[in-house]
Each structure stands twice: as structure tokens, then as C-alpha cells.
Write a protein that holds these residues in place. Structure first.
Motif, PDB file in Angstrom:
ATOM      1  N   PRO A 190       0.835  -1.202   0.000  1.00 26.87           N
ATOM      2  CA  PRO A 190       0.000   0.000   0.000  1.00 26.87           C
ATOM      3  C   PRO A 190       0.871   1.254   0.000  1.00 26.87           C
ATOM      4  N   ASP A 191       0.562   2.189  -0.863  1.00 22.41           N
ATOM      5  CA  ASP A 191       1.383   3.394  -1.020  1.00 22.41           C
ATOM      6  C   ASP A 191       0.839   4.560  -0.201  1.00 22.41           C
ATOM      7  N   THR A 192       1.752   5.392   0.274  1.00 22.36           N
ATOM      8  CA  THR A 192       1.369   6.640   0.925  1.00 22.36           C
ATOM      9  C   THR A 192       1.525   7.827  -0.019  1.00 22.36           C
ATOM     10  N   ARG A 193       2.148   7.587  -1.169  1.00 24.56           N
ATOM     11  CA  ARG A 193       2.381   8.642  -2.154  1.00 24.56           C
ATOM     12  C   ARG A 193       2.509   7.967  -3.520  1.00 24.56           C
ATOM     13  N   ALA A 194       2.454   8.773  -4.567  1.00 27.65           N
ATOM     14  CA  ALA A 194       2.573   8.227  -5.914  1.00 27.65           C
ATOM     15  C   ALA A 194       3.944   7.607  -6.125  1.00 27.65           C
ATOM     16  N   GLN A 195       3.972   6.502  -6.857  1.00 29.68           N
ATOM     17  CA  GLN A 195       5.212   5.821  -7.217  1.00 29.68           C
ATOM     18  C   GLN A 195       5.467   6.054  -8.705  1.00 29.68           C
ATOM     19  N   THR A 196       6.698   6.347  -9.051  1.00 22.71           N
ATOM     20  CA  THR A 196       7.043   6.563 -10.455  1.00 22.71           C
ATOM     21  C   THR A 196       8.185   5.644 -10.846  1.00 22.71           C
ATOM     22  N   GLY A 197       8.225   5.322 -12.115  1.00 20.80           N
ATOM     23  CA  GLY A 197       9.299   4.479 -12.621  1.00 20.80           C
ATOM     24  C   GLY A 197       9.269   4.455 -14.137  1.00 20.80           C
ATOM     25  N   ALA A 198      10.390   4.110 -14.725  1.00 25.70           N
ATOM     26  CA  ALA A 198      10.476   4.037 -16.186  1.00 25.70           C
ATOM     27  C   ALA A 198       9.871   2.733 -16.676  1.00 25.70           C
ATOM     28  N   GLU A 199       9.142   2.805 -17.779  1.00 22.14           N
ATOM     29  CA  GLU A 199       8.546   1.625 -18.406  1.00 22.14           C
ATOM     30  C   GLU A 199       9.299   1.300 -19.685  1.00 22.14           C
TER      31      GLU A 199
END
Length: 242
Positions: free
Chosen positions: A53-62
Motif C-alpha cells: 500500500p502506497d502513501t504517495r505516488a510511485q514513479t518508474g520508467a517503463e
């Protein structure tokens, strides 16, 4: 491209699929109070991941062509299937073999790889192996309250009211929520309010109306909360993929 449908597992679970765009770019995953069991394949490799479960947005390269198939468990229900408290996976992405025995994960990997439909295979494995996980996990007192707590908070009920109706003190509710949801009820309520607001905004409702009907003090409060949880303004979320 992203698609989802209600899972045959029931309990609010959702089966989703996503394929990366032909051109590499960043991916934004928004907090929703849920945990996911994910099958990823691409670049000649495949395997299971668990998203906490996240508390903030997660970002990553696709990477172009990478494909994901996932089961998203409704708030409070993932730990019973995965056999691990949600707080241990908060804001994390971990390989399934970090949680389950490696030999077992290898057997599951073979079964999904050989399946004609990755989604159906994932649902079947979660149903069978989730039962096994539950049989090894001691029953937490009041675990049956978790879906009701999540529904009440999603409807905008106060933490004090939810705790009182559950027959718990706010401190007791907070402690149980850490294992069930990954964070306390106030954080869960904030994330679920954010999701309600985003759903209405995507339906075309103006921000001032969205703020008024989803429990924000005003439009500025909504804007601050969206930026804090998503890392970008509401307008950016509405223009881009969810």
C-alpha cells in the motif's frame, strides 16, 4: 494500455492488465489503499512482484513492450491472501519469493508461464495459495472488521465514529489498521478521499464541486492534497493516464 475488470475472487478484488507504450516513458502509480500481486514479463524475463500500500505516488520508467497482469486486493484484504502484514510492505515493491518459499514461487511461475490466460491463472493461484497463506497466518482479532472499516472511511465517516461503531478505541483501531491497511485510519481516509475526488474529476465535474462533495474544505485544499499524494497538479492527472 490499461484495462481492468472485477475479479472472480470477489471481495472487491480487481484483475488488471497493462502494456507499456511503444515509446519508453515514466509511469505514475497513485496511492489507493490497496495491495497488488503482479505478474510482469518483458525483456526475456518474467516473474511475480508484490506491491504494498502506497502513501504517495510511485514513479518508474517503463520499457516498451513490458506487460503486467495484476490482482488488486481491496483495502484490508491483501494480507490474508499474501500472508504478511500490510505495514511490512508499505511503499514497497518486492519479489514474491521474498515473502514465500522460493520453490513454491518457482512452481507458480511455471504454471502462469504455461497458462493461455495470465489473468485467469493468477486468479486461480491467488484463490488456492491465498487459502494456504491464511491457514499459516494466525487469525488477527477483529479481522472481519477491516472491510467494514474501509467502506466507512471511503464513505467519508470520521475515524472517531468508525472506531466507536467497531467497539474500539481510536488507538486500538490505529494499531489494527497498520497490519490490515499498511497505515493508520486517518491516512487511509485521506487516500480514499483523494480517490473519490479523482473519480469525480475524471467524470468531468468541476474542481470546486469535487472539493465540496468529497469532504475538502475548499478547492485550494483539494489542490494541495492532490499535489501531496500524486506529486503533480490535478490538471496533469486528468490529462494523463491513471
Amino acid at each position: 494500455m490499461y484495462r481492468e475488470r472485477p475479479s472472480t475472487l470477489g471481495g472487491g478484488a480487481v484483475l488488471w492488465t497493462r502494456t507499456a507504450a511503444p515509446v519508453a516513458g515514466p509511469a505514475l502509480v497513485l496511492p489507493d489503499g490497496c495491495m497488488d500481486l503482479i505478474w510482469r514479463e518483458g525483456d526475456g524475463a518474467a516473474g511475480f512482484l508484490v506491491a504494498g500500500p502506497d502513501t504517495r505516488a510511485q514513479t518508474g520508467a517503463e520499457r516498451p513492450g513490458t506487460a503486467w497482469t495484476g490482482l488488486r486486493f481491496a483495502p484490508g484484504t491483501g494480507p490474508a491472501v499474501l500472508g504478511v502484514p500490510a505495514r511490512e510492505l508499505r511503499d514497497q515493491r518486492v519479489p514474491l519469493d521474498a515473502l514465500w518459499p522460493g520453490a513454491r514461487v518457482r512452481r507458480l511461475t511455471e504454471r502462469v508461464t504455461e497458462a493461455a490466460d495470465r489473468g485467469e491463472a493468477l486468479e486461480e493461484l491467488a484463490a488456492l495459495d491465498g487459502l494456504a497463506a491464511r491457514s499459516r497466518t494466525p487469525e488477527a482479532p477483529g479481522r472481519e472488521l477491516h472491510p467494514a472499516v474501509a467502506r466507512a472511511l471511503a464513505a467519508g465517516r470520521s475515524v472517531a465514529d468508525v472506531a466507536r461503531e467497531a467497539g474500539l478505541s481510536e488507538r486500538q483501531l490505529h494499531r489494527r489498521s497498520l497490519d490490515a491497511f499498511g497505515y493508520g485510519p486517518k491516512t487511509l481516509a485521506r487516500i480514499l478521499r483523494f480517490q473519490r475526488a479523482l473519480e469525480r474529476a475524471r467524470a468531468g465535474r468541476p474542481p470546486a464541486e469535487v472539493a465540496a462533495v468529497t469532504g475538502y474544505a475548499d478547492q485550494a485544499h483539494l489542490a494541495r492534497d492532490v499535489r501531496a499524494l500524486a506529486g503533480v497538479p490535478l490538471g496533469t492527472l486528468l490529462r494523463g493516464p491513471g
